[in-house]
Design a protein around this motif. Sequence first.
Motif, PDB file in Angstrom:
ATOM      1  N   VAL A 133       0.892  -1.157   0.000  1.00  0.00           N
ATOM      2  CA  VAL A 133       0.000   0.000   0.000  1.00  0.00           C
ATOM      3  C   VAL A 133       0.928   1.204   0.000  1.00  0.00           C
ATOM      4  O   VAL A 133       1.587   1.493   0.995  1.00  0.00           O
ATOM      5  CB  VAL A 133      -0.929   0.007   1.230  1.00  0.00           C
ATOM      6  N   GLU A 134       1.015   1.863  -1.162  1.00  0.00           N
ATOM      7  CA  GLU A 134       2.002   2.925  -1.341  1.00  0.00           C
ATOM      8  C   GLU A 134       1.336   4.226  -1.727  1.00  0.00           C
ATOM      9  O   GLU A 134       0.305   4.216  -2.405  1.00  0.00           O
ATOM     10  CB  GLU A 134       2.986   2.532  -2.453  1.00  0.00           C
ATOM     11  N   PRO A 135       1.931   5.354  -1.334  1.00  0.00           N
ATOM     12  CA  PRO A 135       1.402   6.633  -1.809  1.00  0.00           C
ATOM     13  C   PRO A 135       1.477   6.661  -3.346  1.00  0.00           C
ATOM     14  O   PRO A 135       2.519   6.349  -3.926  1.00  0.00           O
ATOM     15  CB  PRO A 135       2.336   7.671  -1.207  1.00  0.00           C
ATOM     16  N   LEU A 136       0.374   7.003  -3.967  1.00  0.00           N
ATOM     17  CA  LEU A 136       0.353   7.046  -5.431  1.00  0.00           C
ATOM     18  C   LEU A 136       1.383   8.040  -5.951  1.00  0.00           C
ATOM     19  O   LEU A 136       1.993   7.821  -6.998  1.00  0.00           O
ATOM     20  CB  LEU A 136      -1.050   7.399  -5.931  1.00  0.00           C
ATOM     21  N   ALA A 137       1.606   9.102  -5.208  1.00  0.00           N
ATOM     22  CA  ALA A 137       2.603  10.100  -5.626  1.00  0.00           C
ATOM     23  C   ALA A 137       3.984   9.478  -5.778  1.00  0.00           C
ATOM     24  O   ALA A 137       4.775   9.917  -6.610  1.00  0.00           O
ATOM     25  CB  ALA A 137       2.645  11.253  -4.629  1.00  0.00           C
ATOM     26  N   GLY A 138       4.281   8.431  -5.009  1.00  0.00           N
ATOM     27  CA  GLY A 138       5.568   7.752  -5.122  1.00  0.00           C
ATOM     28  C   GLY A 138       5.709   6.961  -6.414  1.00  0.00           C
ATOM     29  O   GLY A 138       6.815   6.666  -6.846  1.00  0.00           O
ATOM     30  N   LEU A 139       4.568   6.622  -7.037  1.00  0.00           N
ATOM     31  CA  LEU A 139       4.596   5.904  -8.311  1.00  0.00           C
ATOM     32  C   LEU A 139       4.686   6.865  -9.500  1.00  0.00           C
ATOM     33  O   LEU A 139       4.814   6.440 -10.634  1.00  0.00           O
ATOM     34  CB  LEU A 139       3.339   5.040  -8.464  1.00  0.00           C
ATOM     35  N   LEU A 140       4.583   8.153  -9.205  1.00  0.00           N
ATOM     36  CA  LEU A 140       4.647   9.178 -10.248  1.00  0.00           C
ATOM     37  C   LEU A 140       5.498  10.330  -9.709  1.00  0.00           C
ATOM     38  O   LEU A 140       4.976  11.363  -9.304  1.00  0.00           O
ATOM     39  CB  LEU A 140       3.240   9.664 -10.610  1.00  0.00           C
ATOM     40  N   PRO A 141       6.818  10.124  -9.675  1.00  0.00           N
ATOM     41  CA  PRO A 141       7.674  11.091  -8.979  1.00  0.00           C
ATOM     42  C   PRO A 141       7.753  12.482  -9.602  1.00  0.00           C
ATOM     43  O   PRO A 141       8.096  13.421  -8.922  1.00  0.00           O
ATOM     44  CB  PRO A 141       9.041  10.405  -8.994  1.00  0.00           C
ATOM     45  N   HIS A 142       7.432  12.621 -10.851  1.00  0.00           N
ATOM     46  CA  HIS A 142       7.539  13.930 -11.497  1.00  0.00           C
ATOM     47  C   HIS A 142       6.207  14.305 -12.127  1.00  0.00           C
ATOM     48  O   HIS A 142       6.111  14.547 -13.326  1.00  0.00           O
ATOM     49  CB  HIS A 142       8.648  13.930 -12.546  1.00  0.00           C
ATOM     50  N   LYS A 143       5.182  14.387 -11.298  1.00  0.00           N
ATOM     51  CA  LYS A 143       3.843  14.687 -11.781  1.00  0.00           C
ATOM     52  C   LYS A 143       3.796  16.070 -12.422  1.00  0.00           C
ATOM     53  O   LYS A 143       4.418  17.000 -11.948  1.00  0.00           O
ATOM     54  CB  LYS A 143       2.841  14.643 -10.630  1.00  0.00           C
ATOM     55  N   TYR A 144       3.035  16.156 -13.491  1.00  0.00           N
ATOM     56  CA  TYR A 144       2.809  17.443 -14.130  1.00  0.00           C
ATOM     57  C   TYR A 144       1.972  18.313 -13.207  1.00  0.00           C
ATOM     58  O   TYR A 144       0.952  17.873 -12.676  1.00  0.00           O
ATOM     59  CB  TYR A 144       2.065  17.251 -15.467  1.00  0.00           C
ATOM     60  N   VAL A 145       2.401  19.542 -12.999  1.00  0.00           N
ATOM     61  CA  VAL A 145       1.636  20.495 -12.199  1.00  0.00           C
ATOM     62  C   VAL A 145       1.438  21.736 -13.051  1.00  0.00           C
ATOM     63  O   VAL A 145       2.386  22.447 -13.365  1.00  0.00           O
ATOM     64  CB  VAL A 145       2.378  20.844 -10.884  1.00  0.00           C
ATOM     65  N   GLY A 146       0.198  21.967 -13.449  1.00  0.00           N
ATOM     66  CA  GLY A 146      -0.124  23.115 -14.281  1.00  0.00           C
ATOM     67  C   GLY A 146      -0.639  24.271 -13.459  1.00  0.00           C
ATOM     68  O   GLY A 146      -0.500  24.304 -12.239  1.00  0.00           O
TER      69      GLY A 146
END
Length: 157
Positions: A133-146
């Motif tokens: 059970v992992e933070p989803l943010a850890g699976l997407l380390p460079h999320k697009y932020v607009g």
Amino acid sequence: MTGRLVADPSAGLADPLARQLVAGAFAAISRRYVLARHQIAAVLLDADGEMHVGLHVDAMVGRAAVCAEAGALAAARLATDAELVAVAAVRYPKPTEPPVARIVPPCGLCRELLLDHAPGLAAIVPDGDQVAVEPLAGLLPHKYVGTKWPTELTIRT
């Protein structure tokens, strides 16, 4: 319903949250699987303890397909404003594959979409014979932020 016996991937999971969500996703896809149309179901859990189910809807034009996680997100937002806390998805096997359903992590597009709407979301992901059970943010380390939405709606790192 396919009529064949397929192993439930929630059986034997040690984590109770993972077991609950995976069992919900497996139950949904077991009822609705159709070869080349509906292969994955996802469940989103909200802070009130309610589960929201989505179904993968394939299309002749691949880009028109809708992922199960997107369907679960839409169902959740129709039902509640509660914070979304966890997601799990299960892929049903094709008739040519061994009869074992698999836990699958959200695809990259779903990771972006889910994090836009639930920055603190946890994901149930395969980890050997068990799950993590992992933070989803850890699976997407460079999320697009607009700049479309206020900062508080974007991912926190």
